[in-house]
Design an enzyme around this catalytic site. Sequence first.
Site, PDB file in Angstrom:
ATOM      1  CG  HIS A 109       0.407   6.211  -0.552  1.00 25.99           C
ATOM      2  ND1 HIS A 109      -0.683   6.914  -1.007  1.00 25.99           N
ATOM      3  CD2 HIS A 109      -0.024   5.536   0.547  1.00 25.99           C
ATOM      4  CE1 HIS A 109      -1.718   6.679  -0.223  1.00 25.99           C
ATOM      5  NE2 HIS A 109      -1.349   5.832   0.722  1.00 25.99           N
ATOM      6  CG  HIS A 122      -1.697   1.235   1.430  1.00 27.10           C
ATOM      7  ND1 HIS A 122      -2.994   1.375   0.976  1.00 27.10           N
ATOM      8  CD2 HIS A 122      -1.387   2.423   2.035  1.00 27.10           C
ATOM      9  CE1 HIS A 122      -3.435   2.584   1.276  1.00 27.10           C
ATOM     10  NE2 HIS A 122      -2.476   3.239   1.934  1.00 27.10           N
ATOM     11  CD  GLU A 123       1.942   3.456   3.680  1.00 27.93           C
ATOM     12  OE1 GLU A 123       2.210   4.550   3.142  1.00 27.93           O
ATOM     13  OE2 GLU A 123       0.914   3.267   4.341  1.00 27.93           O
TER      14      GLU A 123
END
Length: 422
Positions: A282, A278-279
């Site tokens: 980003h 998920h990070e």
Amino acid sequence: MTKKWGLMAVLVFGLYVIAMYFYFFHGQNSGIPAALQGTAADPGTFLTAQELVLSEELSNIRNFLFFIATPLEWLLYFVILITGISHLFEKWSAGQFRWTIWRTAMYVFLLSLLLFILQFPLDYYRYTLSKSYGISTQLFSSWMRDNVIGFWLDFGMSVIMVMVLYWLIKKSPKRWWLYTWALTVPFSIFLMFIQPVVIDPIYNDFSPLKDKVLETKILSLAEQANIPSEHVYEVNMSEKTNALNAYVTGIGENSRIVLWDTTLNRLTDDEILFIMAHEMGHYLLKDIYINIAVYLFMTLIGLWLIAEILPWMISRYGSILKIKQMGNMNSLPLFLLISSFLVFFSSPLSNAVSRYQEVRADEYAMELVQNPEAAVSTFQQLTKAGLSEVNPSALVKWFRYSHPPMLERINKVAEKAEEEEN
């Protein structure tokens, strides 16, 4: 006249507080949609009965405090102005020092200290609230240390910004807002560049990931996403909280993907890999740079609005607010009041942008790790650790939620898991 305006402001704030109290404690009741009851998104399936009660209680209190804290800040600014305290601070500072920088520093210090003292009871209550519900583990001495550090860091940056701001206002009363914004661009980028390596380590201890087995898995995942391995760090947060978190910070060579040690201690490797993915999403989707662009655009609009509103308010209510002209330092509380007002009412827009980014990062993580079961359990564990509200009211979602509510996130990945099973 001062007494009349002060009493009126206190009365309006009091009525607002009562309205918010009844809304959060006796009015709103989001509940769980019937279609999702009994599913993986229903907190009743992964929280105990006690946790459900605590989650509802804590969410109501937190939401109530959030919606009264900013209006309380506005009230404080207003009272500081109409009572002449701001004017007194400016006059006393001017009488003590000849140099503008020292006058500015003294005025900002007095104003900052007064606000710190007046807002301390609410800040302390929030701290004790988090402790009483088992979220915070931080000792009072450590919490107070963080507050004092934050005060001095904010003070140092405020002196620079206020001095430049009022110099520009005096030099260019019509265009100051544009020149201020132009200087905001490099200053904001500079802060984001140094934050991971200078500011954040003041509060917490950062280090490369210690678990080498997990590190190998994350490096493999990072290699698939073409992300440099040195961007993965862990931070010691267990001394301060039981909550779980991970985030992306910084820009350029100083950008970092950070995992809290509470996350490392309580989640499985598969769950941690989903968070990492998920990070990484980003990072790859350039969300940090998008956020900088959005922030700078909204700052430009905000400064322009302040440049329109501030002189009008001074010309119309200057005698009540004890402000003779915009270039006087004692107009700073009015500047801050208008700024806070604009930020508060623009937060639904910035939160909507952030929620969109989080949805994209979730989608990227699900594609990268191909493990929706781990995604479901990760979101459930995050909810459990923070006693989070999974389905807030629309008002709370608009103003408070920079991430989609957990009900939406869990339901989305659960549906994907069910699709793969079928």
